[in-house]
Motif scaffolding. Sequence first.
Motif, PDB file in Angstrom:
ATOM      1  N   ASN A  64       0.798  -1.119   0.105  1.00 38.16           N
ATOM      2  CA  ASN A  64       0.026  -0.017   0.153  1.00 38.16           C
ATOM      3  C   ASN A  64       1.081   1.263  -0.153  1.00 38.16           C
ATOM      4  OD1 ASN A  64      -1.685   2.136   0.354  1.00 38.16           O
ATOM      5  ND2 ASN A  64      -2.772   1.300   2.170  1.00 38.16           N
ATOM      6  N   PRO A  65       0.845   2.046  -0.901  1.00 39.48           N
ATOM      7  CA  PRO A  65       1.604   3.104  -1.141  1.00 39.48           C
ATOM      8  C   PRO A  65       1.652   4.159   0.049  1.00 39.48           C
ATOM      9  CG  PRO A  65       0.633   2.889  -3.278  1.00 39.48           C
ATOM     10  CD  PRO A  65       0.077   2.046  -2.439  1.00 39.48           C
ATOM     11  N   SER A  66       0.318   4.513   0.801  1.00 32.80           N
ATOM     12  CA  SER A  66       0.257   5.048   1.753  1.00 32.80           C
ATOM     13  C   SER A  66       1.109   4.672   3.049  1.00 32.80           C
ATOM     14  CB  SER A  66      -1.250   5.225   1.929  1.00 32.80           C
ATOM     15  OG  SER A  66      -1.829   3.913   2.653  1.00 32.80           O
ATOM     16  N   ASP A  67       1.680   3.516   2.999  1.00 34.12           N
ATOM     17  CA  ASP A  67       2.415   3.048   4.217  1.00 34.12           C
ATOM     18  C   ASP A  67       3.910   3.608   4.105  1.00 34.12           C
ATOM     19  OD1 ASP A  67       0.323   1.508   5.121  1.00 34.12           O
ATOM     20  OD2 ASP A  67       0.933  -0.270   4.068  1.00 34.12           O
ATOM     21  N   TYR A  68       4.099   4.422   2.974  1.00 27.98           N
ATOM     22  CA  TYR A  68       5.811   4.360   2.999  1.00 27.98           C
ATOM     23  C   TYR A  68       5.898   6.233   2.762  1.00 27.98           C
ATOM     24  CZ  TYR A  68       5.692  -0.408   1.824  1.00 27.98           C
ATOM     25  OH  TYR A  68       5.614  -1.810   1.932  1.00 27.98           O
ATOM     26  N   ASP A  69       7.010   6.379   3.498  1.00 27.96           N
ATOM     27  CA  ASP A  69       7.630   7.914   3.243  1.00 27.96           C
ATOM     28  C   ASP A  69       8.246   8.203   2.174  1.00 27.96           C
ATOM     29  OD1 ASP A  69       6.548   8.550   5.905  1.00 27.96           O
ATOM     30  OD2 ASP A  69       7.944   6.942   6.659  1.00 27.96           O
ATOM     31  N   ALA A  70       8.956   7.145   1.605  1.00 29.32           N
ATOM     32  CA  ALA A  70       9.846   7.447   0.391  1.00 29.32           C
ATOM     33  C   ALA A  70       9.969   5.995  -0.299  1.00 29.32           C
ATOM     34  CB  ALA A  70      11.192   7.793   0.765  1.00 29.32           C
ATOM     35  N   VAL A  71      10.484   6.325  -1.702  1.00 28.87           N
ATOM     36  CA  VAL A  71      10.644   5.277  -2.620  1.00 28.87           C
ATOM     37  C   VAL A  71      12.168   5.354  -3.133  1.00 28.87           C
ATOM     38  CG1 VAL A  71       9.705   6.308  -4.671  1.00 28.87           C
ATOM     39  CG2 VAL A  71      10.217   4.096  -4.586  1.00 28.87           C
ATOM     40  N   TYR A  72      12.863   4.064  -2.932  1.00 32.02           N
ATOM     41  CA  TYR A  72      14.500   4.343  -3.550  1.00 32.02           C
ATOM     42  C   TYR A  72      14.531   3.076  -4.613  1.00 32.02           C
ATOM     43  CZ  TYR A  72      19.253   3.418  -3.320  1.00 32.02           C
ATOM     44  OH  TYR A  72      20.790   3.345  -3.655  1.00 32.02           O
ATOM     45  N   TYR A  73      15.072   3.731  -5.820  1.00 33.75           N
ATOM     46  CA  TYR A  73      15.379   2.929  -6.987  1.00 33.75           C
ATOM     47  C   TYR A  73      16.731   2.666  -7.163  1.00 33.75           C
ATOM     48  CZ  TYR A  73      10.851   4.193  -8.930  1.00 33.75           C
ATOM     49  OH  TYR A  73       9.367   4.618  -9.308  1.00 33.75           O
ATOM     50  N   SER A  74      17.111   1.358  -6.695  1.00 32.37           N
ATOM     51  CA  SER A  74      18.702   0.881  -6.880  1.00 32.37           C
ATOM     52  C   SER A  74      19.047   0.670  -8.451  1.00 32.37           C
ATOM     53  CB  SER A  74      18.892  -0.210  -6.136  1.00 32.37           C
ATOM     54  OG  SER A  74      18.121  -1.398  -6.279  1.00 32.37           O
ATOM     55  N   GLY A  75      20.157   0.648  -8.601  1.00 34.87           N
ATOM     56  CA  GLY A  75      20.672   0.559 -10.120  1.00 34.87           C
ATOM     57  C   GLY A  75      21.371  -0.832 -10.304  1.00 34.87           C
ATOM     58  N   GLY A  76      22.268  -0.570 -11.250  1.00 33.52           N
ATOM     59  CA  GLY A  76      22.641  -2.168 -11.842  1.00 33.52           C
ATOM     60  C   GLY A  76      21.779  -2.240 -13.158  1.00 33.52           C
ATOM     61  N   GLY A  77      22.552  -3.115 -14.119  1.00 33.39           N
ATOM     62  CA  GLY A  77      22.131  -3.229 -15.489  1.00 33.39           C
ATOM     63  C   GLY A  77      20.575  -3.669 -15.436  1.00 33.39           C
ATOM     64  N   ILE A  93      11.105  10.912  -3.582  1.00 30.21           N
ATOM     65  CA  ILE A  93      11.482   9.739  -4.777  1.00 30.21           C
ATOM     66  C   ILE A  93      13.031   9.726  -4.864  1.00 30.21           C
ATOM     67  CG2 ILE A  93      11.435   9.397  -7.305  1.00 30.21           C
ATOM     68  CD1 ILE A  93       8.564  10.377  -7.293  1.00 30.21           C
ATOM     69  N   SER A  94      13.682   8.953  -4.520  1.00 33.26           N
ATOM     70  CA  SER A  94      15.069   8.948  -4.613  1.00 33.26           C
ATOM     71  C   SER A  94      15.640   7.712  -5.554  1.00 33.26           C
ATOM     72  CB  SER A  94      15.826   8.572  -3.337  1.00 33.26           C
ATOM     73  OG  SER A  94      15.133   7.338  -2.770  1.00 33.26           O
ATOM     74  N   ALA A  95      16.785   7.991  -6.214  1.00 33.77           N
ATOM     75  CA  ALA A  95      17.347   6.789  -7.296  1.00 33.77           C
ATOM     76  C   ALA A  95      18.901   7.157  -7.552  1.00 33.77           C
ATOM     77  CB  ALA A  95      16.914   6.794  -8.516  1.00 33.77           C
ATOM     78  N   VAL A  96      19.620   6.034  -7.697  1.00 27.80           N
ATOM     79  CA  VAL A  96      21.008   6.026  -8.184  1.00 27.80           C
ATOM     80  C   VAL A  96      21.353   5.329  -9.168  1.00 27.80           C
ATOM     81  CG1 VAL A  96      23.285   5.305  -7.086  1.00 27.80           C
ATOM     82  CG2 VAL A  96      21.372   6.138  -5.574  1.00 27.80           C
ATOM     83  N   CYS A  97      22.125   5.936 -10.179  1.00 26.46           N
ATOM     84  CA  CYS A  97      22.771   5.361 -11.168  1.00 26.46           C
ATOM     85  C   CYS A  97      21.642   4.905 -12.208  1.00 26.46           C
ATOM     86  CB  CYS A  97      23.689   4.180 -10.846  1.00 26.46           C
ATOM     87  SG  CYS A  97      24.957   3.817 -11.792  1.00 26.46           S
ATOM     88  N   HIS A  98      21.830   3.565 -12.613  1.00 21.36           N
ATOM     89  CA  HIS A  98      20.721   3.239 -13.772  1.00 21.36           C
ATOM     90  C   HIS A  98      19.306   3.094 -13.101  1.00 21.36           C
ATOM     91  CE1 HIS A  98      24.692   2.176 -15.836  1.00 21.36           C
ATOM     92  NE2 HIS A  98      23.666   2.196 -17.017  1.00 21.36           N
ATOM     93  N   GLY A  99      19.319   3.198 -11.737  1.00 18.04           N
ATOM     94  CA  GLY A  99      18.002   3.154 -10.968  1.00 18.04           C
ATOM     95  C   GLY A  99      17.168   4.258 -11.386  1.00 18.04           C
ATOM     96  N   THR A 100      17.557   5.394 -11.850  1.00 17.23           N
ATOM     97  CA  THR A 100      17.233   6.548 -12.639  1.00 17.23           C
ATOM     98  C   THR A 100      16.065   6.156 -13.365  1.00 17.23           C
ATOM     99  OG1 THR A 100      18.507   8.194 -11.548  1.00 17.23           O
ATOM    100  CG2 THR A 100      17.231   8.910 -13.367  1.00 17.23           C
TER     101      THR A 100
END
Length: 249
Positions: A110-123, A149-156
């Motif tokens: 449930n999205p309402s349970d979260y304060d942030a989303v983080y996208y990790s990378g890699g191919g 909304i946060s992301a790193v490297c290819h996670g973007t």
Amino acid sequence: MRTLVISFLMLFIASNGLSQHKQSGRIVFVTSNQETYGDSNKKTANHFGEIVLAYDVFVKHGYSIDFISPNGGAIPIGYISKSDSIQNHYLNDTKFMKALKNTFRPTAINPSDYDAVYYSGGGSAMFGIANNTTINSIAEAIYRNNGIISAVCHGTAGITNLKTKTGEPLYQGKQISGYPDIFENKDAAYYKTFPFSIEEKIKQNKGEFRYSEKKRDNFYVIDGQFITGQDPSSTISVATQVVKTLQNQ
């Protein structure tokens, strides 16, 4: 007496540098099930360092973490540095490794349970994320709820198709970082399997793509509710800035 007890507890929490938000905060990590570069036989994976270094920052600040992937279940991991003490620690953490083998399907949270989303990378992050409408709707809902909304490297790559309720790019006019084209080998077989260029996709959707011309430069940008980093060297900084931003809300 009851009022006195409540006041004492609030004073105790404050004096120990804690907050109710820190104790109850949750962050969802977006990962990929993709094991190869496109339809090729060349193996790829999620970047282990970009997962665990961010995870370590978040849990040490009291946040709970859930992992999702398009199909749920196990995700491939790679780019592992056993010389890194934090990575080594989590490689031997049975509970943590079990979580990577049992990621949630996007429909299970449930999205309402979260304060942030983080996208990790890699191919792997280049495949199966950007066009996943359920994952996109989760991030969009978190954003509308004043989340990060946060992301790193290819996670973007995962944030490239995010939209507002009116269909505009969510990051229009925002500064966004990720792995830039100048560091990609566009003649290599791996790159030819990519569905798009992260840099070009952000620009096409009216975002302001930012990067350092130096690799491993700990480059990241903060623009409102977006916190994004160029490559693995910015992982800890991105996670730290997510925590600081949430704490200041």
